[in-house]
Enzyme design. Structure first.
Site, PDB file in Angstrom:
ATOM      1  N   HIS A 263       0.948  -1.134   0.060  1.00 40.45           N
ATOM      2  CA  HIS A 263      -0.266   0.086   0.038  1.00 40.45           C
ATOM      3  C   HIS A 263       0.895   1.229  -0.182  1.00 40.45           C
ATOM      4  O   HIS A 263       1.937   1.269   0.585  1.00 40.45           O
ATOM      5  CB  HIS A 263      -0.837   0.025   1.170  1.00 40.45           C
ATOM      6  N   ASP A 317      -7.757  -5.347   0.022  1.00 42.63           N
ATOM      7  CA  ASP A 317      -8.334  -6.221  -1.195  1.00 42.63           C
ATOM      8  C   ASP A 317      -8.094  -7.791  -0.851  1.00 42.63           C
ATOM      9  O   ASP A 317      -8.538  -8.759  -1.518  1.00 42.63           O
ATOM     10  CB  ASP A 317      -7.996  -5.871  -2.452  1.00 42.63           C
TER      11      ASP A 317
HETATM   12  N1  CMC Z   1       4.089  -7.516  -4.195  1.00 40.50           N
HETATM   13  C1  CMC Z   1       5.646  -7.348  -4.373  1.00 40.50           C
HETATM   14  N2  CMC Z   1       6.418  -6.348  -4.158  1.00 40.50           N
HETATM   15  C2  CMC Z   1       5.646  -5.194  -3.909  1.00 40.50           C
HETATM   16  C3  CMC Z   1       4.288  -5.186  -3.675  1.00 40.50           C
HETATM   17  C4  CMC Z   1       3.471  -6.353  -3.890  1.00 40.50           C
HETATM   18  N3  CMC Z   1       2.381  -6.466  -3.874  1.00 40.50           N
HETATM   19  N4  CMC Z   1       4.108  -3.940  -3.504  1.00 40.50           N
HETATM   20  C5  CMC Z   1       4.962  -3.437  -3.457  1.00 40.50           C
HETATM   21  N5  CMC Z   1       5.993  -4.119  -3.609  1.00 40.50           N
HETATM   22  C6  CMC Z   1       7.534  -3.574  -3.710  1.00 40.50           C
HETATM   23  C7  CMC Z   1       7.891  -3.194  -5.055  1.00 40.50           C
HETATM   24  O1  CMC Z   1       8.272  -3.922  -5.949  1.00 40.50           O
HETATM   25  C8  CMC Z   1       8.868  -2.052  -4.846  1.00 40.50           C
HETATM   26  O2  CMC Z   1      10.017  -2.709  -4.505  1.00 40.50           O
HETATM   27  P1  CMC Z   1      11.605  -2.081  -4.755  1.00 40.50           P
HETATM   28  O3  CMC Z   1      11.669  -0.730  -3.915  1.00 40.50           O
HETATM   29  O4  CMC Z   1      12.446  -3.055  -4.394  1.00 40.50           O
HETATM   30  O5  CMC Z   1      11.698  -1.912  -6.239  1.00 40.50           O
HETATM   31  C9  CMC Z   1       8.325  -1.707  -3.522  1.00 40.50           C
HETATM   32  O6  CMC Z   1       7.692  -2.483  -2.740  1.00 40.50           O
HETATM   33  C10 CMC Z   1       7.410  -0.235  -3.351  1.00 40.50           C
HETATM   34  O7  CMC Z   1       6.562  -0.589  -4.441  1.00 40.50           O
HETATM   35  P2  CMC Z   1       5.716   0.640  -5.465  1.00 40.50           P
HETATM   36  O8  CMC Z   1       5.082  -0.421  -6.401  1.00 40.50           O
HETATM   37  O9  CMC Z   1       6.576   1.498  -5.852  1.00 40.50           O
HETATM   38  O10 CMC Z   1       4.668   1.194  -4.451  1.00 40.50           O
HETATM   39  P3  CMC Z   1       3.515   2.056  -4.665  1.00 40.50           P
HETATM   40  O11 CMC Z   1       3.132   2.882  -3.302  1.00 40.50           O
HETATM   41  O12 CMC Z   1       3.726   2.801  -5.790  1.00 40.50           O
HETATM   42  O13 CMC Z   1       2.331   0.777  -5.118  1.00 40.50           O
HETATM   43  C11 CMC Z   1       0.608  -0.333  -4.635  1.00 40.50           C
HETATM   44  C12 CMC Z   1       1.448   0.433  -4.122  1.00 40.50           C
HETATM   45  C13 CMC Z   1      -0.696  -0.785  -4.033  1.00 40.50           C
HETATM   46  C14 CMC Z   1       0.182  -0.012  -6.060  1.00 40.50           C
HETATM   47  C15 CMC Z   1       1.385  -1.897  -4.848  1.00 40.50           C
HETATM   48  O14 CMC Z   1       1.732  -2.297  -3.451  1.00 40.50           O
HETATM   49  C16 CMC Z   1       0.858  -2.945  -5.732  1.00 40.50           C
HETATM   50  O15 CMC Z   1       0.743  -2.964  -6.705  1.00 40.50           O
HETATM   51  N6  CMC Z   1       0.329  -3.912  -4.785  1.00 40.50           N
HETATM   52  C17 CMC Z   1      -0.512  -5.100  -5.477  1.00 40.50           C
HETATM   53  C18 CMC Z   1      -1.893  -4.647  -6.083  1.00 40.50           C
HETATM   54  C19 CMC Z   1      -2.906  -4.372  -4.971  1.00 40.50           C
HETATM   55  O16 CMC Z   1      -2.888  -5.206  -4.142  1.00 40.50           O
HETATM   56  N7  CMC Z   1      -3.441  -3.219  -5.153  1.00 40.50           N
HETATM   57  C20 CMC Z   1      -4.833  -2.769  -4.020  1.00 40.50           C
HETATM   58  C21 CMC Z   1      -4.082  -1.644  -3.024  1.00 40.50           C
HETATM   59  S1  CMC Z   1      -4.908  -1.322  -1.635  1.00 40.50           S
HETATM   60  C22 CMC Z   1      -6.790  -1.005  -2.200  1.00 40.50           C
HETATM   61  C23 CMC Z   1      -6.888  -0.095  -3.324  1.00 40.50           C
HETATM   62  O17 CMC Z   1      -6.132   0.956  -3.736  1.00 40.50           O
HETATM   63  O18 CMC Z   1      -7.926  -0.352  -3.980  1.00 40.50           O
END
Ligand code: CMC
Length: 380
Positions: A263, A317
């Site tokens: 998140h 989720d």
């Molecule tokens: N699985 C594996 N690695 C992850 C995940 C994950 N679900 N989420 C974050 N990371 C890692 C990512 O690879 C990155 O690592 P590094 O710094 O080594 O490159 C680091 O954590 C930061 O990730 P980010 O994608 O830059 O973080 P963000 O704040 O841009 O994205 C997020 C947040 C929710 C989009 C992301 O965690 C994600 O894609 N999660 C999976 C999809 C998901 O479950 N979405 C629902 C979100 S909550 C409810 C909603 O918004 O509807």
């Protein structure tokens, strides 16, 4: 040429885009408050419609105010037959989020008067959207199976009526109560992607149906609301507890995102996830076990072991789909169900935006060329 010295933040991370008193998240302590009230207390003591009133008007309603709000919503639950006829023409293979986005926008065709400075107009728009969205979600589900939609039932409350319209039978009271709590948990979450989308659209002073339709389109993506559907697909693909560790390791190796984890704001387990997990267990106790739950528990353990140091834990989720499955909601309706709840938060931000509106018009950092001469097509 002017020199740009603005720092660019991809995804606008940490950049405040508004001032708001609708909700608050402390991502380190795992706290979520709606108008200052803790989500744990609201989940225990409030109903979804009372919470929606709180979010939109900023205060808990008096008894008569709540009754009149609930009555108005009950009265407006039906949709015009032309909306139903329009929905009958949607392809049954289309995603329900696309059907919902189109139907929400279509409400603007029927209620086109725009009087954004009139409190009565605001109230009626709020009532219509909260009342009709569940009816449209259930109608699409029945119509894509070739059936007529079920009309709302006046003696059922908001959550029970949706499950009734969807499953064509009155729900068990525990199931209806749990669904109502799920709606409360999903009603609002500060300025996430879909809420931001709603606010940008609202800032042009367009109508509230266009505001909601743009937010629905934004919520649909797998990085946002669409993740709840992908979680169940992922658990199904993993298939057994033994496959969890290799699956997680493969995701990490290939840098694939594990759905339902991570998140932008929470660096601990999302407080809504904790409540949803409890609700899932209550449902399993009463209506039977779900084999996906064992896989989910193992996933949480392995992901926490591998990614906990980065602050990546299960998000809202992750368990919502397991609850919805037990309530008889099909996988591709999980995100439309999220909409039913989140309309409350979008409308709260819409109303707040109107009070101090200035059109959103951010800047950009231009990285292209200048003074390029035009090359005739035969010389390219
Ligand atoms: N699985 C594996 N690695 C992850 C995940 C994950 N679900 N989420 C974050 N990371 C890692 C990512 O690879 C990155 O690592 P590094 O710094 O080594 O490159 C680091 O954590 C930061 O990730 P980010 O994608 O830059 O973080 P963000 O704040 O841009 O994205 C997020 C947040 C929710 C989009 C992301 O965690 C994600 O894609 N999660 C999976 C999809 C998901 O479950 N979405 C629902 C979100 S909550 C409810 C909603 O918004 O509807």
């Amino acid at each position: 040429m002017s020199v740009v010295c603005i720092e660019f933040k991809p995804g606008l991370e940490g950049v405040p885009a508004t001032q708001s008193s609708v909700s608050y998240v402390d991502g380190q302590l795992g706290i979520l408050e709606y108008r200052g009230l803790n989500i744990k207390e609201l989940a225990k003591k409030s109903s979804f419609l009372e919470t929606a009133f709180l979010l939109i008007w900023g205060v808990l309603p008096q008894k008569e105010e709540l009754e009149s709000f609930e009555d108005d919503i009950r009265y407006h639950r039906r949709t015009k037959y032309r909306i139903r006829d329009m929905m009958k023409c949607f392809p049954e293979t289309g995603h329900p989020m696309d059907a919902l986005q189109t139907s929400a926008a279509a409400l603007g065709l029927f209620y086109s008067r725009r009087a954004l400075d009139n409190p009565e107009y605001i109230r009626t728009a709020v009532v219509r959207l909260l009342a009709k969205i569940p009816t449209m979600v259930a109608a699409f589900q029945l119509m894509r199976k070739g059936n007529d939609p079920v009309q709302p039932k006046d003696d059922l409350d908001y959550a029970a009526n949706f499950l009734y319209m969807l499953n064509e039978k009155e729900p068990d009271p525990l199931a209806a109560h749990i669904f109502d709590v799920c709606l409360t948990l999903h009603a609002e979450h500060t300025i996430n992607a879909s809420t931001f989308s709603a606010m940008v659209t609202a800032s042009t002073l367009t109508d509230p149906y266009a505001v909601v339709a743009s937010a629905v389109g934004t919520l649909a993506g797998p990085l946002h609301g669409g993740a709840n559907e992908d979680v169940i697909n992922m658990l199904s693909e993993i298939g057994s507890v033994d496959n969890v560790r290799p699956y997680v390791e493969k995701c990490l190796e290939t840098k694939a995102k594990i759905m339902g984890f991570g998140h932008r704001v929470y660096k601990v387990k999302d407080p809504r996830t904790i409540i949803l997990q409890e609700l899932a267990e209550k449902l399993f106790d009463k209506f039977g076990w779900d084999k996906y739950y064992e896989i989910a528990l193992e996933m949480e353990k392995v992901v926490e072991e591998k990614l906990g140091h980065k602050g990546i834990y299960s998000n809202v989720d992750f368990y919502s789909g397991l609850v919805y499955r037990k309530l008889g909601i099909p996988n591709d309706l999980f995100t439309p169900v999220f909409v039913i709840a989140r309309v409350a938060g979008w409308l709260a931000h819409w109303k707040e935006q109107l009070a101090t509106n200035r059109i959103f018009r951010p800047t950009q950092i231009y990285e292209g060329e200048h003074n390029v001469s035009y090359t005739p097509i035969e010389e390219r």
